[in-house]
Structure formats: structure tokens, C-alpha cells
Design an enzyme around this catalytic site. Structure first.
Site, PDB file in Angstrom:
ATOM      1  N   GLY A   1      22.465  42.045 -17.815  1.00  0.00           N
ATOM      2  CA  GLY A   1      22.175  43.327 -18.455  1.00  0.00           C
ATOM      3  C   GLY A   1      21.889  43.091 -19.917  1.00  0.00           C
ATOM      4  O   GLY A   1      22.230  42.034 -20.445  1.00  0.00           O
TER       5      GLY A   1
ATOM      6  N   CYS B   1      25.020  36.061 -16.002  1.00  0.00           N
ATOM      7  CA  CYS B   1      24.729  36.384 -17.405  1.00  0.00           C
ATOM      8  C   CYS B   1      25.692  37.446 -17.951  1.00  0.00           C
ATOM      9  O   CYS B   1      26.878  37.176 -18.060  1.00  0.00           O
ATOM     10  CB  CYS B   1      23.260  36.787 -17.548  1.00  0.00           C
ATOM     11  SG  CYS B   1      22.718  36.739 -19.263  1.00  0.00           S
ATOM     12  N   TYR B   2      25.221  38.669 -18.219  1.00  0.00           N
ATOM     13  CA  TYR B   2      26.157  39.690 -18.699  1.00  0.00           C
ATOM     14  C   TYR B   2      27.308  39.853 -17.709  1.00  0.00           C
ATOM     15  O   TYR B   2      28.463  40.065 -18.108  1.00  0.00           O
ATOM     16  CB  TYR B   2      25.435  41.039 -18.892  1.00  0.00           C
ATOM     17  CG  TYR B   2      26.388  42.157 -19.300  1.00  0.00           C
ATOM     18  CD1 TYR B   2      26.717  42.339 -20.628  1.00  0.00           C
ATOM     19  CD2 TYR B   2      26.964  42.987 -18.334  1.00  0.00           C
ATOM     20  CE1 TYR B   2      27.611  43.337 -21.000  1.00  0.00           C
ATOM     21  CE2 TYR B   2      27.853  43.984 -18.698  1.00  0.00           C
ATOM     22  CZ  TYR B   2      28.174  44.162 -20.032  1.00  0.00           C
ATOM     23  OH  TYR B   2      29.060  45.153 -20.395  1.00  0.00           O
TER      24      TYR B   2
ATOM     25  N   HIS C   1      20.182  32.422 -14.984  1.00  0.00           N
ATOM     26  CA  HIS C   1      19.696  33.342 -13.943  1.00  0.00           C
ATOM     27  C   HIS C   1      19.244  32.563 -12.709  1.00  0.00           C
ATOM     28  O   HIS C   1      18.112  32.056 -12.685  1.00  0.00           O
ATOM     29  CB  HIS C   1      18.533  34.175 -14.491  1.00  0.00           C
ATOM     30  CG  HIS C   1      18.971  35.203 -15.472  1.00  0.00           C
ATOM     31  ND1 HIS C   1      19.431  36.444 -15.099  1.00  0.00           N
ATOM     32  CD2 HIS C   1      19.082  35.151 -16.822  1.00  0.00           C
ATOM     33  CE1 HIS C   1      19.780  37.130 -16.171  1.00  0.00           C
ATOM     34  NE2 HIS C   1      19.589  36.363 -17.236  1.00  0.00           N
TER      35      HIS C   1
ATOM     36  N   GLU D   1      18.335  33.736  -9.988  1.00  0.00           N
ATOM     37  CA  GLU D   1      17.395  34.513  -9.181  1.00  0.00           C
ATOM     38  C   GLU D   1      15.941  34.339  -9.597  1.00  0.00           C
ATOM     39  O   GLU D   1      15.040  34.714  -8.857  1.00  0.00           O
ATOM     40  CB  GLU D   1      17.782  36.008  -9.229  1.00  0.00           C
ATOM     41  CG  GLU D   1      17.584  36.715 -10.569  1.00  0.00           C
ATOM     42  CD  GLU D   1      18.737  36.528 -11.543  1.00  0.00           C
ATOM     43  OE1 GLU D   1      19.492  35.557 -11.390  1.00  0.00           O
ATOM     44  OE2 GLU D   1      18.855  37.337 -12.490  1.00  0.00           O
TER      45      GLU D   1
ATOM     46  N   SER E   1      -1.246  58.240   6.923  1.00  0.00           N
ATOM     47  CA  SER E   1      -2.389  58.204   5.997  1.00  0.00           C
ATOM     48  C   SER E   1      -3.240  56.971   6.214  1.00  0.00           C
ATOM     49  O   SER E   1      -4.349  56.871   5.680  1.00  0.00           O
ATOM     50  CB  SER E   1      -1.877  58.206   4.558  1.00  0.00           C
ATOM     51  OG  SER E   1      -1.247  56.961   4.285  1.00  0.00           O
ATOM     52  N   GLY E   2      -2.697  56.022   6.981  1.00  0.00           N
ATOM     53  CA  GLY E   2      -3.428  54.762   7.129  1.00  0.00           C
ATOM     54  C   GLY E   2      -2.991  53.738   6.106  1.00  0.00           C
ATOM     55  O   GLY E   2      -3.384  52.582   6.155  1.00  0.00           O
ATOM     56  N   GLY E   3      -2.149  54.147   5.132  1.00  0.00           N
ATOM     57  CA  GLY E   3      -1.583  53.203   4.164  1.00  0.00           C
ATOM     58  C   GLY E   3      -0.499  52.371   4.845  1.00  0.00           C
ATOM     59  O   GLY E   3      -0.089  52.672   5.969  1.00  0.00           O
ATOM     60  N   VAL E   4      -0.030  51.338   4.132  1.00  0.00           N
ATOM     61  CA  VAL E   4       0.934  50.416   4.742  1.00  0.00           C
ATOM     62  C   VAL E   4       2.217  51.137   5.180  1.00  0.00           C
ATOM     63  O   VAL E   4       2.650  51.016   6.330  1.00  0.00           O
ATOM     64  CB  VAL E   4       1.343  49.292   3.744  1.00  0.00           C
ATOM     65  CG1 VAL E   4       2.233  48.270   4.414  1.00  0.00           C
ATOM     66  CG2 VAL E   4       0.115  48.638   3.160  1.00  0.00           C
ATOM     67  N   ASP E   5       2.806  51.898   4.264  1.00  0.00           N
ATOM     68  CA  ASP E   5       4.129  52.452   4.554  1.00  0.00           C
ATOM     69  C   ASP E   5       4.108  53.425   5.730  1.00  0.00           C
ATOM     70  O   ASP E   5       4.918  53.317   6.647  1.00  0.00           O
ATOM     71  CB  ASP E   5       4.702  53.149   3.312  1.00  0.00           C
ATOM     72  CG  ASP E   5       4.731  52.210   2.116  1.00  0.00           C
ATOM     73  OD1 ASP E   5       4.637  50.990   2.329  1.00  0.00           O
ATOM     74  OD2 ASP E   5       4.825  52.692   0.977  1.00  0.00           O
ATOM     75  N   SER E   6       3.168  54.376   5.683  1.00  0.00           N
ATOM     76  CA  SER E   6       3.177  55.358   6.770  1.00  0.00           C
ATOM     77  C   SER E   6       2.774  54.705   8.087  1.00  0.00           C
ATOM     78  O   SER E   6       3.267  55.083   9.158  1.00  0.00           O
ATOM     79  CB  SER E   6       2.280  56.561   6.443  1.00  0.00           C
ATOM     80  OG  SER E   6       0.918  56.218   6.499  1.00  0.00           O
ATOM     81  N   SER E   7       1.921  53.674   8.028  1.00  0.00           N
ATOM     82  CA  SER E   7       1.528  52.995   9.274  1.00  0.00           C
ATOM     83  C   SER E   7       2.715  52.266   9.895  1.00  0.00           C
ATOM     84  O   SER E   7       2.913  52.295  11.113  1.00  0.00           O
ATOM     85  CB  SER E   7       0.430  51.968   9.001  1.00  0.00           C
ATOM     86  OG  SER E   7      -0.685  52.600   8.458  1.00  0.00           O
TER      87      SER E   7
ATOM     88  N   LYS F   1       8.721  46.362  -0.631  1.00  0.00           N
ATOM     89  CA  LYS F   1       7.342  46.437  -0.140  1.00  0.00           C
ATOM     90  C   LYS F   1       6.938  45.195   0.675  1.00  0.00           C
ATOM     91  O   LYS F   1       6.330  45.306   1.736  1.00  0.00           O
ATOM     92  CB  LYS F   1       6.401  46.577  -1.340  1.00  0.00           C
ATOM     93  CG  LYS F   1       4.973  46.873  -0.945  1.00  0.00           C
ATOM     94  CD  LYS F   1       4.803  48.335  -0.689  1.00  0.00           C
ATOM     95  CE  LYS F   1       3.400  48.682  -0.259  1.00  0.00           C
ATOM     96  NZ  LYS F   1       3.223  50.115  -0.125  1.00  0.00           N
TER      97      LYS F   1
END
Ligand code: XMP
Length: 517
Positions: free
Chosen positions: A59, A86-87, A174, A176, A228-234, A373
Site C-alpha cells: 500500500g 511490502c506495506y 513484491h 507478484e 450482445s455478442g461480446g465476450v462476457d455476455s457470450s 477478464k
């Protein structure tokens, strides 16, 4: 609403680091399920969550800041393994009786870490005297809290990693970030050796568990989903379809503002190939009529959003006894809504076209709310969706309306669609395609003079927008090779009627935005 089905979970407490989501991504890459919560979540909630381990993120604060974030010290008594980063480590040292000091020597960037204890976190590192790690801190631990021992040091941090009884650990660096090349091994040691987690959180297990959950939740009721044909809704639609088959009704509103062939592709893939119960609403004329003479981008957005909701609700009513609405909410949206502060709290409110759930009296199903995503894309691949859909770039809800500056007409839509499909085709042929966030054409509201053959022309200008980004919040224009730019420009000018000039947008976000409207 969903029953918790995760056996082994890691809890990440967010102290405001820009890397918190990255920690979560890494943990999941190790195939262990994890969730991020704000640092001040109360102890009962932590106990209910029942994590196998807790990670305290970094942080921007110093433990001596007046508003320094602080979690309940009781977490250290829960007998759950803890890793402070770290923090997170400084906070742990500070609260447990050690001393953290502002160092005159800041450490920022890649540093050599010398390991002094090759057990626990550093098992597997015996072969090397040091590793390269990423540091970013001003404060450092000056005096260790009782019970802790140092396990690694660097030139400027004599205490760069600590442990207490093989259960509580802290690292100043870090693990990560990609700049700590062996950081993932450190995380794996924490997850597998110290917390005792098994790497069993896979997409396959995710699909199996989600289907079970969805079936249990939905029972015999009907679920609707805006496709909608987008990734998420598909992905949402195909996961739900696997779980409840024809109890899922997908509503696809063609607002006439989609890219070339897009509407037909959605119908072919979901209606014909997957044989989903797809209600197709061809509303091109309606939207165009409503957008007549409208030039203000925010008014365009409002009109399109409202019309979409109106048509969607009307169709839902026609379907009748609907109980659930499926939505493609992703984990970053969920984190944002629990975020305690920070820049993420102010992100793009205008981008969520719809507001469906508030207006409709339906229960929500959000099967992707635990995923990032890239995990959604993996899931889509596992579900067998076509690559073209899985790799689709983000596309704004108001569609081409915000890429046609000025009034949206059928003719201008057709011009933009043709130019845009050339951009897509040419980008697809380059090695850049996987590194691009969005690439598209914009139709400008001006005409310029040109010559074609012996004729003077006075025609439209198309701008190309090609950007890299990791989340759409910031972006940089892509340095496409001149040859690619030349090919795109030539083809657009030669093949798209009504365009005689192409320009390339070399603005980054901020201060510009990705879309032109
Ligand atoms: P800007 O233009 O704000 O875009 O830099 C950032 C990201 O958001 C997308 N975008 C939208 N998405 N409705 C959406 O669903 C909208 O009104 C909208 N405006 C921008 C844009 O494509 C980019 O990915």
C-alpha cells in the site's frame, strides 16, 4: 444467493496497493481460489470466510501516517498462515511490537535479494546466492517484533523478509510482479507448503461447480440474458445454457449500431450452432429514428441506453414468467464495489449502459463475478466458443454511434462499417493483434479535398484509433509499422466509397480518451 462451494480459499486484504489485483491473479495462476477484501473487513467475516491463508497487500502509506490502513491485530492469533507484502509486512512488524523507520535510502526497482533461510518460503532457492526482486519502499523494518527472525536481506534492507514460527511471513519485495522473476515460486511455497493448499482450482472445476450452483439456484424457473455478442455476455449465455438449457432465453437487440456482419454472427453462433432459445429483435430502424439529428454524444448514449432497456423489458414481458436475469459482471467490478478508496472507486459510470437490474424486478445471476477478464476468456475457450468471440475487443454499448461524430445516418453507418472492417482485417494479419486493446475506425464530421483520377473530390475523413491498454483506464497509441498504416489507408481510400483521407490518432489516454465521443 449462491452457496459457497470453494474448499480452499486465500483471503487477500487490500491495503491500497496498485498490485493487489495482480496478487489475486498470481494466486489463481497457482490454481488456488482467492478473494480480495478491504483491509478493514471485520474479524467475524474473516472467520466465516475460513481462509487457508491470508495475504496482506502492499500500500502507498507509511505505518506512521495518520490515516494508515490497519486491520484487526486479532488476525495474527487466528492460527491461519499470513504473508505480508511490502506495506503488509511493515504493518505486521509495527503492530506486533517491532519498529519501522523511514529509511534515508529508498529502494525502488530491481534489487538483489540475498536469502538467509532456505526453508518455508525459500525452499527451492538453495542453488542461488541471490534472486532479483522488485522493491518499492521508503520505510523499512528497523527492529523485528518479538518471535520473528530475518530470512533474507538486500543491500538497503538488512531485514527484507521475516518469519515467525513458519506461520507468519513478511517480504519487503513484491513477489507478484513480473520484475520478480521467481516471485511465483515464493507464492507457491506460501500457498502449497505453508497454507497446505492444493492446486485444484481449474476452469474445468469452475464449470462443474458453477453449473451445479446455477441449477440449484434456478430450479425450474426461466432466466433471461441480454446477449450482445461480446465476450462476457457470450460466456455467460453459454455457461447458463449448459446448466439450464432452454430455460435460458437470450435476448439480442440489434440496435443497428453494430460492426459489419456482427448481428448475423451472433444469430449463427448462438441461434443456429448452439441452438439457444434466442429472441432476436431487429430494432435498427427504431434506433436510427430516435437518433435522427442528434449530435451530442451523451444524448446519443442516453437515447440508446433507454431504448435498449425499453425493448428488452418489453420482450421480457412477452416471455412471461421470468424470475432471473443473468449478467456478465466480472470480478474487477465486484472489487470496485467493495473498494475502500482509491482511483478505482471513480471508474466509468457512464460506461454501464443499461441499468437493467435496478429497473426490473428480477433476481440476478452473475456466474462470472469471481473471474478476471482473462479467466473469462479461458472459460469461453473451455466452453468451446469460437476464438473470434473469445478474443473480441471491447466494444461500447452505444456502438458505432459514438464513432460517428455528428449525426448517425444509415449511409454514414455503412461508410464506417466498411472502413472498420478493413482495419480489423489488416490488424488481424499482423503480430500486433494480441497486444492491442482496441483498433477501430472513426468517421469524422468534416470533408476534405482530394483528387481521384483527374477529378477533384470533396469527401469524408476516417481516423484510425489503435491502442494498447490493460483495463481501458489508461491507454497508449500503438506504434504500428508504417507499412501497416499505409496498407490500411490505401485500402480504405480505394475500397470505401465516400472517403478520401485517413489519419492516425497518436494521442494517449489521459488526456485523450479511447473513443472519440
Ligand atoms: P474511453 O473512451 O472512456 O473508453 O477512454 C474506455 C473504454 O470504455 C469503452 N466505452 C464504453 N463502453 N459504453 C460502453 O459500454 C459506453 O458508452 C462507452 N464509452 C467508452 C471504450 O470502448 C473503451 O474500451
Amino acid at each position: 444467493m449462491f452457496v459457497d462451494i470453494h474448499q480452499e480459499k486465500i483471503l487477500i486484504l487490500d491495503f491500497g496497493s496498485q498490485y493487489t489485483q495482480l496478487i489475486a491473479r498470481r494466486v489463481r495462476e497457482c490454481r488456488v481460489y482467492c478473494e480480495i477484501q478491504p483491509f478493514n473487513i471485520n474479524l467475524d467475516k474473516i472467520e466465516n470466510f475460513n481462509p487457508k491463508g491470508i495475504i496482506l497487500s502492499g500500500g502507498p502509506s507509511s505505518v506512521y501516517d495518520e490515516a494508515a490502513p490497519s486491520c484487526s491485530p486479532e488476525i495474527f492469533k487466528l492460527n491461519i498462515p499470513i504473508l505480508g507484502i511490502c506495506y503488509g509486512m511493515q504493518f505486521m512488524a509495527h503492530i506486533m511490537g517491532g519498529e519501522v523507520k523511514d529509511s534515508s535510502r529508498r529502494e525502488y526497482g530491481q534489487t538483489r535479494l540475498f536469502i538467509d533461510d532456505f526453508t518455508d518460503l525459500f525452499v527451492g532457492f538453495e542453488d542461488t546466492p541471490f534472486i532479483n526482486v522488485w522493491m518499492s519502499h521508503g520505510d523499512r523494518i528497523h527492529i523485528l517484533p518479538p518471535g520473528f527472525t530475518p530470512i533474507a536481506h538486500s543491500k538497503n534492507s538488512p531485514i527484507a523478509a521475516i518469519k515467525n514460527k513458519s506461520r507468519i511471513f513478511g517480504v519487503q519485495f513484491h513477489p507478484e510482479v513480473a520484475h520478480t522473476p521467481r516471485g511465483i515460486e515464493v507464492l507457491k511455497n506460501f500457498l502449497y507448503r505453508i497454507c497446505g493448499c492444493l492446486p485444484n482450482w481449474t476452469m474445468e472445476s469452475f464449470i462443474k461447480d458453477s453449473i451445479l450452483q446455477i441449477k440449484r439456484t434456478v430450479g425450474g424457473k426461466t432466466v433471461i440474458c441480454a446477449l450482445s455478442g461480446g465476450v462476457d455476455s457470450s460466456v455467460v449465455a453459454s455457461l447458463l445454457h449448459r446448466a439450464v438449457g432452454d430455460q435460458l432465453v437470450c435476448i439480442f437487440v440489434n440496435n443497428g449500431l453494430l460492426r459489419k456482419n456482427e448481428a448475423q454472427e451472433v444469430i449463427t453462433v448462438f441461434g443456429e450452432h448452439y441452438k439457444m432459445n434466442l429472441h432476436y429483435i431487429d430494432a435498427e430502424e427504431v434506433f436510427l429514428e430516435k437518433l435522427k439529428e442528434v449530435t451530442d454524444p451523451e444524448i446519443k448514449r442516453k437515447i440508446i441506453g433507454n431504448e435498449f432497456i425499453y425493448l428488452f423489458e418489453k420482450e421480457a414481458k412477452n416471455i412471461g414468467d421470468v424470475e432471473y436475469l443473468a449478467q456478465g459482471t466480472l470480478y474487477p467490478d465486484v472489487i470496485e464495489s467493495v473498494s475502500f478508496k482509491g482511483p478505482s472507486a471513480t471508474i466509468k459510470s457512464h460506461h454501464n449502459v443499461g441499468g437493467l437490474p435496478e429497473k426490473m424486478d428480477l433476481k440476478l445471476i452473475e456466474p462470472l463475478r469471481e473471474l478476471f477478464k482473462d479467466e473469462v476468456r479461458l472459460l469461453g475457450r473451455e466452453l468451446g466458443l469460437p476464438v473470434k468471440i473469445i478474443n473480441r475487443q471491447p466494444f461500447p454499448g452505444p456502438g458505432l454511434a459514438v464513432r460517428i461524430l455528428g449525426e448517425v445516418t444509415k449511409e454514414r453507418l455503412s461508410t464506417l462499417r466498411n472502413a472498420d472492417s478493413i482495419v480489423a482485417e489488416e490488424i488481424e494479419k499482423t503480430d500486433f493483434k494480441d497486444r492491442i486493446w482496441q483498433s477501430f475506425a472513426v468517421l469524422l464530421p468534416i470533408k476534405t479535398v482530394g483528387v481521384m483520377g483527374d477529378e477533384r473530390t470533396y469527401e469524408n475523413v476516417v481516423a484510425l484509433r489503435v491502442v494498447r491498454s490493460s483495463d481501458g483506464m489508461t491507454a497508449d497509441w500503438v506504434r504500428l509499422p508504417y507499412e501497416v498504416l499505409a496498407r490500411v489507408a490505401n485500402r480504405i481510400i480505394n475500397e470505401v466509397k465516400g472517403v478520401n483521407r485517413v489519419v492516425y490518432d497518436i494521442s494517449s489516454k489521459p488526456p485523450s480518451t479511447i473513443e472519440w465521443e
